[in-house]
Design a protein around this motif. Structure first.
Motif, PDB file in Angstrom:
ATOM      1  N   ARG A 458       0.346  -0.970   0.209  1.00 55.54           N
ATOM      2  CA  ARG A 458       0.501  -0.318  -0.267  1.00 55.54           C
ATOM      3  C   ARG A 458       0.881   1.175  -0.032  1.00 55.54           C
ATOM      4  NH1 ARG A 458      -4.101  -2.338   4.608  1.00 55.54           N
ATOM      5  NH2 ARG A 458      -5.412  -2.906   3.255  1.00 55.54           N
ATOM      6  N   ASN A 459       2.025   1.205   1.150  1.00 58.49           N
ATOM      7  CA  ASN A 459       3.087   2.553   0.507  1.00 58.49           C
ATOM      8  C   ASN A 459       3.646   2.889  -0.869  1.00 58.49           C
ATOM      9  OD1 ASN A 459       4.650   2.444   4.604  1.00 58.49           O
ATOM     10  ND2 ASN A 459       2.151   2.384   3.643  1.00 58.49           N
ATOM     11  N   VAL A 460       3.729   1.537  -1.238  1.00 55.59           N
ATOM     12  CA  VAL A 460       4.336   1.658  -3.064  1.00 55.59           C
ATOM     13  C   VAL A 460       3.549   1.921  -3.205  1.00 55.59           C
ATOM     14  CG1 VAL A 460       4.840   0.470  -4.706  1.00 55.59           C
ATOM     15  CG2 VAL A 460       5.657  -0.287  -1.877  1.00 55.59           C
ATOM     16  N   CYS A 461       2.646   2.013  -3.862  1.00 48.90           N
ATOM     17  CA  CYS A 461       1.120   2.125  -3.925  1.00 48.90           C
ATOM     18  C   CYS A 461       1.525   4.076  -4.710  1.00 48.90           C
ATOM     19  CB  CYS A 461      -0.114   1.490  -4.070  1.00 48.90           C
ATOM     20  SG  CYS A 461      -0.380  -0.285  -4.578  1.00 48.90           S
ATOM     21  N   ALA A 462       0.965   4.265  -2.922  1.00 51.36           N
ATOM     22  CA  ALA A 462       0.795   5.768  -2.440  1.00 51.36           C
ATOM     23  C   ALA A 462       2.037   6.771  -2.912  1.00 51.36           C
ATOM     24  CB  ALA A 462       0.720   5.727  -0.549  1.00 51.36           C
ATOM     25  N   LEU A 463       2.766   6.009  -3.130  1.00 50.37           N
ATOM     26  CA  LEU A 463       4.038   6.421  -4.116  1.00 50.37           C
ATOM     27  C   LEU A 463       3.588   6.392  -5.462  1.00 50.37           C
ATOM     28  CD1 LEU A 463       6.902   7.766  -3.702  1.00 50.37           C
ATOM     29  CD2 LEU A 463       7.964   5.753  -3.913  1.00 50.37           C
ATOM     30  N   LEU A 464       3.445   5.742  -6.008  1.00 50.62           N
ATOM     31  CA  LEU A 464       3.305   5.662  -7.415  1.00 50.62           C
ATOM     32  C   LEU A 464       2.239   6.310  -7.489  1.00 50.62           C
ATOM     33  CD1 LEU A 464       3.458   1.417  -7.907  1.00 50.62           C
ATOM     34  CD2 LEU A 464       5.273   3.454  -8.637  1.00 50.62           C
ATOM     35  N   LYS A 465       1.130   7.076  -6.769  1.00 54.93           N
ATOM     36  CA  LYS A 465       0.093   7.879  -6.826  1.00 54.93           C
ATOM     37  C   LYS A 465       0.311   9.046  -6.417  1.00 54.93           C
ATOM     38  CE  LYS A 465      -3.400   7.390  -6.210  1.00 54.93           C
ATOM     39  NZ  LYS A 465      -4.995   6.449  -5.448  1.00 54.93           N
ATOM     40  N   ALA A 466       1.826   9.697  -6.168  1.00 54.46           N
ATOM     41  CA  ALA A 466       2.274  10.543  -5.840  1.00 54.46           C
ATOM     42  C   ALA A 466       3.747  11.045  -6.518  1.00 54.46           C
ATOM     43  CB  ALA A 466       3.112  11.124  -5.112  1.00 54.46           C
ATOM     44  N   LEU A 467       3.976  10.114  -7.093  1.00 52.59           N
ATOM     45  CA  LEU A 467       5.342  10.507  -8.082  1.00 52.59           C
ATOM     46  C   LEU A 467       5.219  11.237  -9.474  1.00 52.59           C
ATOM     47  CD1 LEU A 467       7.106   7.470  -7.625  1.00 52.59           C
ATOM     48  CD2 LEU A 467       8.003   8.892  -7.091  1.00 52.59           C
ATOM     49  N   PRO A 468       3.845  11.417  -9.983  1.00 55.61           N
ATOM     50  CA  PRO A 468       3.851  12.026 -11.129  1.00 55.61           C
ATOM     51  C   PRO A 468       4.020  13.742 -10.693  1.00 55.61           C
ATOM     52  CG  PRO A 468       2.269  10.253 -11.322  1.00 55.61           C
ATOM     53  CD  PRO A 468       3.581  10.593 -10.317  1.00 55.61           C
ATOM     54  N   ASP A 469       3.066  13.889  -9.569  1.00 56.55           N
ATOM     55  CA  ASP A 469       3.672  15.230  -9.360  1.00 56.55           C
ATOM     56  C   ASP A 469       5.372  15.697  -9.712  1.00 56.55           C
ATOM     57  OD1 ASP A 469       0.573  14.995  -8.923  1.00 56.55           O
ATOM     58  OD2 ASP A 469       1.415  15.024  -6.767  1.00 56.55           O
ATOM     59  N   MET A 494      -2.540 -11.312  -4.147  1.00 56.48           N
ATOM     60  CA  MET A 494      -2.942  -9.742  -3.310  1.00 56.48           C
ATOM     61  C   MET A 494      -2.001  -8.757  -3.502  1.00 56.48           C
ATOM     62  SD  MET A 494      -0.132  -8.130  -0.962  1.00 56.48           S
ATOM     63  CE  MET A 494       1.361  -9.287  -1.158  1.00 56.48           C
ATOM     64  N   LEU A 495      -1.135  -9.283  -4.709  1.00 61.00           N
ATOM     65  CA  LEU A 495      -0.702  -7.792  -5.367  1.00 61.00           C
ATOM     66  C   LEU A 495      -1.699  -7.380  -5.945  1.00 61.00           C
ATOM     67  CD1 LEU A 495       2.778  -8.739  -6.409  1.00 61.00           C
ATOM     68  CD2 LEU A 495       2.431  -7.384  -4.307  1.00 61.00           C
ATOM     69  N   ASP A 496      -2.538  -8.588  -6.700  1.00 64.85           N
ATOM     70  CA  ASP A 496      -3.510  -7.482  -7.865  1.00 64.85           C
ATOM     71  C   ASP A 496      -4.702  -6.779  -6.720  1.00 64.85           C
ATOM     72  OD1 ASP A 496      -1.861  -9.011  -9.547  1.00 64.85           O
ATOM     73  OD2 ASP A 496      -3.523 -10.645  -9.954  1.00 64.85           O
ATOM     74  N   ASP A 497      -5.222  -7.429  -6.242  1.00 68.44           N
ATOM     75  CA  ASP A 497      -6.141  -6.855  -4.713  1.00 68.44           C
ATOM     76  C   ASP A 497      -5.585  -5.591  -4.304  1.00 68.44           C
ATOM     77  OD1 ASP A 497      -7.791  -9.382  -5.437  1.00 68.44           O
ATOM     78  OD2 ASP A 497      -6.715  -9.543  -2.946  1.00 68.44           O
ATOM     79  N   VAL A 498      -4.118  -5.055  -3.935  1.00 60.79           N
ATOM     80  CA  VAL A 498      -3.923  -4.131  -3.586  1.00 60.79           C
ATOM     81  C   VAL A 498      -3.467  -3.170  -4.974  1.00 60.79           C
ATOM     82  CG1 VAL A 498      -1.851  -3.169  -2.787  1.00 60.79           C
ATOM     83  CG2 VAL A 498      -2.865  -5.479  -1.790  1.00 60.79           C
ATOM     84  N   THR A 499      -2.612  -3.356  -6.026  1.00 63.29           N
ATOM     85  CA  THR A 499      -2.957  -2.531  -7.177  1.00 63.29           C
ATOM     86  C   THR A 499      -4.563  -2.370  -8.110  1.00 63.29           C
ATOM     87  OG1 THR A 499      -2.620  -4.028  -8.596  1.00 63.29           O
ATOM     88  CG2 THR A 499      -1.205  -3.182  -7.067  1.00 63.29           C
ATOM     89  N   ALA A 500      -5.436  -2.965  -7.900  1.00 66.15           N
ATOM     90  CA  ALA A 500      -6.572  -2.500  -7.983  1.00 66.15           C
ATOM     91  C   ALA A 500      -7.549  -1.516  -7.669  1.00 66.15           C
ATOM     92  CB  ALA A 500      -7.234  -3.839  -8.295  1.00 66.15           C
ATOM     93  N   ALA A 501      -6.835  -1.462  -6.139  1.00 68.54           N
ATOM     94  CA  ALA A 501      -7.589  -0.873  -4.298  1.00 68.54           C
ATOM     95  C   ALA A 501      -7.066  -0.038  -5.506  1.00 68.54           C
ATOM     96  CB  ALA A 501      -7.671  -1.468  -3.666  1.00 68.54           C
ATOM     97  N   HIS A 502      -6.285   0.553  -5.714  1.00 64.82           N
ATOM     98  CA  HIS A 502      -5.260   1.803  -5.588  1.00 64.82           C
ATOM     99  C   HIS A 502      -5.579   2.556  -6.843  1.00 64.82           C
ATOM    100  CE1 HIS A 502      -4.415   0.609  -1.569  1.00 64.82           C
ATOM    101  NE2 HIS A 502      -3.709   1.646  -1.426  1.00 64.82           N
ATOM    102  N   GLY A 503      -5.323   1.186  -7.611  1.00 66.91           N
ATOM    103  CA  GLY A 503      -5.497   1.715  -9.278  1.00 66.91           C
ATOM    104  C   GLY A 503      -4.251   2.384 -10.015  1.00 66.91           C
ATOM    105  N   ILE A 504      -3.180   1.126  -9.506  1.00 61.37           N
ATOM    106  CA  ILE A 504      -2.525   1.232 -10.495  1.00 61.37           C
ATOM    107  C   ILE A 504      -1.884   0.670 -11.512  1.00 61.37           C
ATOM    108  CG2 ILE A 504       0.215   1.109  -9.183  1.00 61.37           C
ATOM    109  CD1 ILE A 504      -0.969   3.830  -8.227  1.00 61.37           C
ATOM    110  N   ASN A 505      -0.963   0.561 -12.189  1.00 64.74           N
ATOM    111  CA  ASN A 505      -0.347   0.279 -13.716  1.00 64.74           C
ATOM    112  C   ASN A 505       0.652  -0.539 -12.895  1.00 64.74           C
ATOM    113  OD1 ASN A 505       0.672  -0.943 -15.619  1.00 64.74           O
ATOM    114  ND2 ASN A 505       1.558   1.263 -16.206  1.00 64.74           N
ATOM    115  N   ARG A 506       0.674  -1.976 -12.918  1.00 64.64           N
ATOM    116  CA  ARG A 506       1.432  -2.703 -13.107  1.00 64.64           C
ATOM    117  C   ARG A 506       2.455  -2.720 -13.351  1.00 64.64           C
ATOM    118  NH1 ARG A 506      -3.898  -6.957 -12.243  1.00 64.64           N
ATOM    119  NH2 ARG A 506      -5.081  -6.382 -10.781  1.00 64.64           N
ATOM    120  N   GLN A 507       2.911  -2.102 -14.185  1.00 65.85           N
ATOM    121  CA  GLN A 507       3.943  -2.401 -15.015  1.00 65.85           C
ATOM    122  C   GLN A 507       4.747  -1.766 -13.879  1.00 65.85           C
ATOM    123  OE1 GLN A 507       3.670  -1.564 -18.618  1.00 65.85           O
ATOM    124  NE2 GLN A 507       2.641  -3.465 -19.658  1.00 65.85           N
ATOM    125  N   ARG A 508       4.443  -0.480 -13.522  1.00 69.64           N
ATOM    126  CA  ARG A 508       5.107   0.209 -12.380  1.00 69.64           C
ATOM    127  C   ARG A 508       5.704  -0.419 -10.807  1.00 69.64           C
ATOM    128  NH1 ARG A 508       2.846   5.782 -11.439  1.00 69.64           N
ATOM    129  NH2 ARG A 508       4.506   6.501 -11.159  1.00 69.64           N
TER     130      ARG A 508
END
Length: 652
Positions: A458-469, A494-508
């Motif tokens: 989840r922390n990784v997903c949060a960072l990925l959402k902030a990096l474009p800024d 588990m990873l699929d569930d977390v990335t889907a919940a945060h709307g993260i591109n899995r290739q990142r």
């Protein structure tokens, strides 16, 4: 019972031979006048004689080898087969060698065959299997001959034959039942007689047995833990008064569960008995040797030279290669681990001494097989620390006290930030920062591995959402997965569930695994392929210090190889490590795999690694791991410096 039946079958072989040969001659006398074909008759007599003599000789051989007492089932099967072929020889007489009319002129032959079958059923009723094998082909041959005759008489005769055979089978079954019951009654009487004979001896030894059971281990014959506890208490009391020396050693058999699984409890008990006897002999008569649990032994030493003798014993049993032990024809080399404690440094009561020895043994086993440790008070502090960390871990995860810090990864050619690695961090209120291995081990010990990895993901997903800024929309973040997690839960799901919940591109997201995971494809392989299909990038961490399977490495489509920091440290000064890294870079180029180096700390290291063709680097030379908010500030500063540098070069 089967032994008795087998012996009975073999014992009657001589009588059966004589009866069959005499009956054969009788049948021949009846057939010759009506069917003048001496050649056919002699052929049949030769066949029957062969199988009759063969049955007799088989019985003699089996009797000589005394096989009935060891393999009665096999003896009965062999004799049943022989009886079948003997009966088959009789069955060929009326329908193959001759075409007899046993309801007409050849009726005497019918009487001989049916009489022979009936006699066999009654004579061999104690072993009905053999009798049935002999009579079945004869009765079937008679029934077929009757039907060939045709007419009402044939049908009635066939039905009569069936009724007769059924009645004989019934009589045979009843006779076998009575015989078996008689034998059982005989066995019972013999057993009762034998029981009466030994009853007085049992009563006489009863008190002695109770005393032995109270103090001794029933498997190895050594003293048990109850007796040992009393001896420890007495030794400590004497030591307190007379300054007597006391040492307690605990020994544990390494990987005993595998031995027990492979050879069963009986084989395991044999193994432990031999190990215990060797330990007792090595300790000597003035020491107390006991078995205190499944594969754990203890030795109490109270001699004057207690330290010297204790260390000599533990070296002889742990450090030296012990002679192999043979179990069921297999040689096994016993390996032991040990913990050693002396009075009073390990405690002043029996419980404290025992607990200290157990801690020493635990730390010995944690360092590998065939190890021993002397008790150190620090062991208790370490154990208390581990226990406290495990107790606090669940709350730390739920309250997100544990978090992910991130370390930038730099392109060696351009100097730009291209990716990040997520590293678990926990600031404990009592112990300060807990190392990642301690956190991971505590999570596995408390079944919290999935919860911990979910939090970091989840922390990784949060960072990925902030990096474009910060204009890092293409950067990837690496997430470390312990190899043991693949056997606990479905990491890919588990990873699929977390990335889907945060709307993260899995290739990142880059999933970092160690070589242990790819060495066990049965557990991790399918999940790794699922991750690859889902779009995650795969990276192999600590490359160069394990035993990777290159074929499996290629099949998994690993995108990055991370060279371990132990190889990179002071790379600029080590020609051997430079050659090793150059080879790894060449390997990566051949597979089109990106090479990442970690542990880069000096400008000379950067220069050397760049010259060797490494792609990406991370280490303290560039930046230490930092929380997400601090990383954002660091990226902003790095961006400002880059812009100022570009403006300066443009003005120049």
């Amino acid at each position: 019972m089967r032994q008795t039946q087998a012996n009975g079958t073999l014992a009657s072989s001589k009588t059966i031979l004589i009866v069959n040969l005499v009956t054969m001659l009788t049948a021949a006398e009846l057939i010759i006048p009506l069917h003048d074909n001496a050649g056919r008759l002699l052929a049949w007599m030769a066949l029957l004689s062969f199988f009759s003599v063969l049955r007799f000789l088989l019985a003699k051989v089996l009797l000589k080898k005394q096989l009935a007492s060891r393999q009665p089932e096999d003896v009965i099967k062999i004799m049943s087969v022989a009886a079948f072929f003997q009966g088959l020889s009789w069955s060929l007489l009326p329908n193959v060698f001759f075409h007899l009319d046993m309801l007409g002129s050849d009726a005497p032959v019918m009487l001989i065959l049916i009489g022979l079958a009936g006699a066999a059923m009654l004579r061999q009723s104690f072993t009905s299997q053999t009798a049935f094998s002999f009579t079945t082909p004869i009765l079937l041959a008679c029934a077929w001959n009757f039907l060939q005759h045709g007419g009402v008489v044939a049908i009635i005769s066939t039905l009569d034959l069936i009724l007769l055979a059924s009645f004989l089978l019934y009589l045979m079954a009843k006779a076998e039942q009575r015989a078996v019951e008689g034998e059982i009654a005989k066995f019972t009487r013999d057993h009762a007689t034998q029981s009466l004979i030994i009853a007085n001896e049992d009563i006489r030894q009863n008190n002695m047995r109770l005393e032995i059971l109270a103090n001794c281990d029933p498997v190895t014959g050594l003293f048990n833990r109850i007796y040992l506890n009393g001896k420890i208490s007495g030794a400590l009391a004497a030591a307190t008064v007379s300054e007597q020396k006391v040492a307690l050693l605990l020994f544990d058999v390494d990987r005993f569960k595998r031995i027990n699984d492979a050879f069963g409890h009986h084989g395991g008990d044999q193994f432990l008995t031999i190990v215990g006897q060797r330990l007792k002999n090595a300790a000597g008569l003035d020491a107390t040797t006991a078995r205190i649990s499944g594969d754990e032994f203890a030795v109490l030493i109270t001699t004057d030279d207690v330290r010297q003798k204790s260390i000599a014993l533990v070296q002889a049993m742990v450090e030296c290669d012990l002679p192999p032990i043979t179990i069921n024809g297999t040689s096994l080399v016993p390996n032991l681990s040990a913990g050693l404690v002396f009075f009073p440094s390990g405690g002043i009561t029996a419980d404290e001494i025992f607990s200290s020895a157990s801690l020493a043994l635990l730390h010995a086993k944690q360092t590998g097989r065939k190890q021993w440790r002397e008790f150190d008070p620090k062991f208790k502090q370490i154990t208390d620390r581990q226990r406290q960390i495990e107790q606090d871990l669940k709350d730390a995860i739920q309250n997100e006290v544990i978090t992910a810090w991130f370390q930038p990864q730099m392109d060696l050619k351009s100097g730009a930030v291209v990716s990040f690695e997520a590293l678990v961090r926990w600031l404990h209120p009592r112990f300060g920062y807990i190392s990642p291995p301690e956190i991971i081990n505590a999570a596995q010990a408390t079944n919290l591995s999935q919860a911990l990895t979910v939090l970091i993901a989840r922390n990784v997903c949060a960072l990925l959402k902030a990096l474009p800024d910060r204009d890092f929309s293409a950067a990837t973040v690496a997430l470390n997965i312990s190899p043991r997690e693949f056997a606990i839960y479905n990491v890919a799901k588990m990873l699929d569930d977390v990335t889907a919940a945060h709307g993260i591109n899995r290739q990142r997201i880059e999933v970092e695994i160690t070589e242990e995971a790819i060495l066990d494809p049965d557990i991790a392989g399918e999940q790794l392929r699922q991750m690859e299909t889902s779009g995650y990038k795969l990276a192999l961490d600590d490359f160069g210090i394990g035993y990777s399977s290159l074929a499996y490495l290629i099949s998994l489509n690993i995108g990055r190889l991370k060279i371990d920091r132990s190889i990179i440290t002071n790379i600029s000064e080590s020609s051997v490590n430079q050659a090793l890294v150059a080879a790894m870079v060449g390997f990566g180029r051949a597979l089109d795999v990106e090479i990442v180096v970690e542990g880069v700390e000096t400008a000379d290291d950067v220069k050397a690694l760049t010259a060797m063709g490494c792609d990406v680097a991370q280490g303290f030379y560039y930046a230490r791991p930092m929380p997400a908010d601090a990383l954002m500030d660091w990226l902003q500063q790095a961006s400002n410096l880059a812009q100022n540098d570009s403006a300066h070069r443009a003005s120049a």
